[in-house]
Scaffold this active site. Structure first.
Site, PDB file in Angstrom:
ATOM      1  N   CYS A  58       7.768   6.892  -0.353  1.00  0.00           N
ATOM      2  CA  CYS A  58       8.118   8.247   0.096  1.00  0.00           C
ATOM      3  C   CYS A  58       7.395   8.614   1.377  1.00  0.00           C
ATOM      4  CB  CYS A  58       7.796   9.291  -0.974  1.00  0.00           C
ATOM      5  SG  CYS A  58       8.633   9.009  -2.511  1.00  0.00           S
ATOM      6  N   ASP A  67      -2.318  19.118   0.327  1.00  0.00           N
ATOM      7  CA  ASP A  67      -1.610  18.333  -0.673  1.00  0.00           C
ATOM      8  C   ASP A  67      -2.666  17.520  -1.419  1.00  0.00           C
ATOM      9  OD1 ASP A  67      -0.276  16.483  -2.148  1.00  0.00           O
ATOM     10  OD2 ASP A  67       1.056  15.790  -0.539  1.00  0.00           O
ATOM     11  N   HIS A 110       3.249  12.532   2.660  1.00  0.00           N
ATOM     12  CA  HIS A 110       4.325  12.176   1.731  1.00  0.00           C
ATOM     13  C   HIS A 110       5.550  13.019   2.130  1.00  0.00           C
ATOM     14  CE1 HIS A 110       6.395  12.282  -2.213  1.00  0.00           C
ATOM     15  NE2 HIS A 110       5.662  11.245  -2.568  1.00  0.00           N
ATOM     16  N   GLN A 133      -2.946  13.230  -4.661  1.00  0.00           N
ATOM     17  CA  GLN A 133      -3.754  12.029  -4.914  1.00  0.00           C
ATOM     18  C   GLN A 133      -5.243  12.352  -5.010  1.00  0.00           C
ATOM     19  OE1 GLN A 133      -2.416   9.253  -5.748  1.00  0.00           O
ATOM     20  NE2 GLN A 133      -0.322   9.770  -5.150  1.00  0.00           N
ATOM     21  N   LYS A 163      -0.068  13.051 -12.474  1.00  0.00           N
ATOM     22  CA  LYS A 163      -0.935  12.072 -11.795  1.00  0.00           C
ATOM     23  C   LYS A 163      -2.385  12.233 -12.254  1.00  0.00           C
ATOM     24  CE  LYS A 163       1.862  12.192  -7.562  1.00  0.00           C
ATOM     25  NZ  LYS A 163       2.611  10.931  -7.478  1.00  0.00           N
TER      26      LYS A 163
END
Ligand SMILES: Cc1ncc(COP(=O)(O)O)c(C=O)c1O
Lengths: 119, 407
Positions: B364, B198, B121, B201, B224
């Site tokens: 993104c 990261d 991202h 998600q 999220k």
């Protein structure tokens, strides 16, 4: 369903003046960075009057349809007249609303056209 | 037992109608909807406990501080960390930037290499680009394979002694690709490379333990994860945080302030200058409780099976092309596709008229889009409250799009 009016659909499927001019007086390209849609505008002018135009859009239904509508609208107009148009005028080229999230699509061709005329 | 109707009943927004159709919310990778318990906790904070934290010697402030630090503790416990390893930020993006500006600026120098992957991202790419520019370091990018996956071997090729840090996603927000983190992290560590994950998600679909992963740092956003917007987390190992200077200065992060210099508190507080998002943090514990509960009831299995159903349903539609792993086990419930030459924004507009919310665009991830050879895709991303009927509505909306727009 009224998401896309008949008029938008017509111009999307049959974009007018969508061939680039061979030896234009003015030209410019534009892009909507958020979606990557692109346009290339070529214009030929005679004594500041637009007598031919080619607007090639690679993009969504709205940006393609507005490319066609804008092309038809500028033919025969003077440079000064076209430069005096504002966003509201562009949106008024069709009946009905363009949703806020899609307004940038509608302006893609016109922005490039202005850029070309201001060169 | 996993009962989707009981889950749905906890989300007030799911009873909304959009354009005279029941809402089908399929943009969960952007942000999830919030259960009543999270909304109530934030409301309760403002209604009965509101005060600033770490300051007042009075009941309200003590309650607020207890809630705030208790939430930090809950986050730590949830991912297997210690409280002092959890820094609250505004979102995952800010957490990455904090790590880059603090750890990166003090540990990466001229000629060093920073390694990322093609799946990243912008949030896990652009801060590293800037660091490399500032420090005359080199950014290296691990390419994805044809099917959108990355193997440990693909990363190992890049692990030279110059690689100071590897920044890698656990799950692609575009393709759903799950990266083999554990193997990659072990390999990077053998090379002396620090790894920041990261998890924006990944955490929405997998239980993560920083002990078992052994990552050096991990970032994610609570919005999220059924929580409020405005609350992100930077986890970093204690010894890593201890070697990181603060990057934002002011109140709350100081120990002693003299007129011309100051002494800073220890981590994590030295990274939390100024009044934080206290009411947002009030939603953290209910969000974690919600996730723990649904995971126990089988939400991950439910989402995987729903994702397999969605993939099969989409693939059976003429003109649909799905990007990313063919093997569903290599991917989370995030599906990007193109359809019949119709622009993703037009698909999203037609879907919206049917009450269906999906993401269209470049997500993104411009470099990844370029690699896929498209300008944009349509993406559906699933959560525990989505159903097969909703996927069926997506399929019939695609047929409407075909009738209206296919040339
Ligand atoms: C993989 C990934 N990383 C980072 C982010 C950034 O999250 P936030 O916008 O909450 O900072 C996102 C959000 O879209 C994401 O999907």
């Amino acid at each position: 369903m009224d998401v896309f009016s008949e008029e938008i659909l017509y111009h999307y499927k049959h974009p007018q003046c969508s061939a680039p001019l061979i030896s234009p007086t003015y030209e410019a390209t534009g892009e909507n960075v958020s979606c990557g849609d692109m346009v290339s505008v070529t214009l030929s002018c005679d004594h500041d009057t637009v007598h031919d135009v080619g607007i090639v859009v690679s993009g969504c239904a709205i940006s393609t349809a507005f490319g066609s509508l804008v092309a038809l609208a500028v033919k025969g107009r003077t440079r000064e007249e076209v430069l005096s148009w504002d966003d509201a005028h562009i949106l008024s080229l069709v009946d009905g609303e363009v949703s806020p999230a899609r307004k940038n699509c509608a302006f893609l061709a016109f922005r490039a056209l202005r850029k070309a005329l201001l060169k | 037992m996993f009962d989707v109707s009981k889950i749905r009943a906890q989300f007030p927004i799911l009873s909304r109608e959009i354009n005279r159709h029941p809402l089908v919310y399929l943009d969960n990778a952007s942000t999830t909807q919030k259960p009543q318990s999270v909304i109530d906790a934030m409301n309760d904070f403002y209604t009965t406990h509101n005060a600033n934290i770490h300051r007042g010697i009075y009941t309200l402030s003590e309650e607020a501080t207890e809630m705030y630090e208790g939430s930090r503790h809950a986050v730590a416990e949830w991912i297997g960390a210690r409280s002092e390893e959890i820094v609250f930020t505004k979102n995952a993006t800010e957490a990455i930037n904090l790590f880059v500006q603090s750890w990166g600026d003090t540990h990466v120098g001229p000629g060093d290499e920073v390694l990322v992957t093609e799946l990243e991202h912008h949030a896990n790419l652009v801060p590293w680009q800037e660091l490399c520019r500032r420090k005359s370091a080199h950014l290296k990018v691990v390419p994805i394979r044809e099917d959108g996956t990355i193997s440990c071997k693909d990363v190992e090729v890049f692990l030279t002694p110059r690689v100071k840090v590897l920044a890698i996603t656990g799950m692609s927000n575009v393709l759903g690709t799950i990266t083999p983190l554990k193997e990659i992290i072990a390999s990077a560590h053998r090379n002396g490379t620090v790894v920041i994950v990261d998890g924006a998600q990944l955490l929405a679909h997998t239980a993560v333990s920083v002990v078992s992963l052994d990552c050096d740092a991990l970032v994610f956003s609570f919005h999220k994860l059924f929580g409020p917007t405005g609350v992100g987390v930077l986890y970093a190992k204690k010894e890593i945080l201890a070697a990181m200077p603060p990057v934002v200065y002011g109140g709350d992060m100081i120990e002693v302030v003299e007129q011309y210099r100051a002494h800073y508190r220890e981590a994590p507080w030295r990274f939390e200058a100024g009044t934080p998002n206290i009411s947002g943090v009030a939603g953290v514990i209910p969000a974690i409780e919600f996730i723990k509960k649904i995971s126990r009831d089988g939400s991950h299995e439910y989402c995987s099976s729903l994702s397999a159903y969605a993939r099969a349903a989409l693939e059976s539609i003429d003109g649909v092309k799905i990007f990313g792993p063919l093997d569903a086990s290599l991917s989370g419930p995030i599906i990007s596709f193109s359809f019949a030459g119709i622009h993703p924004h037009d698909i999203a507009t037609i879907f919206d008229a049917e009450g269906i919310a999906v993401r269209s665009g470049a997500h993104c991830a411009h470099p990844l889009m370029r690699k896929l050879g498209v300008l944009a895709t349509t993406r559906i991303s699933l959560q525990c409250y989505n159903t097969r009927e909703e996927i069926d509505r997506v399929c019939s909306a695609l047929e409407k799009a075909r009738v209206l727009l296919a040339k």
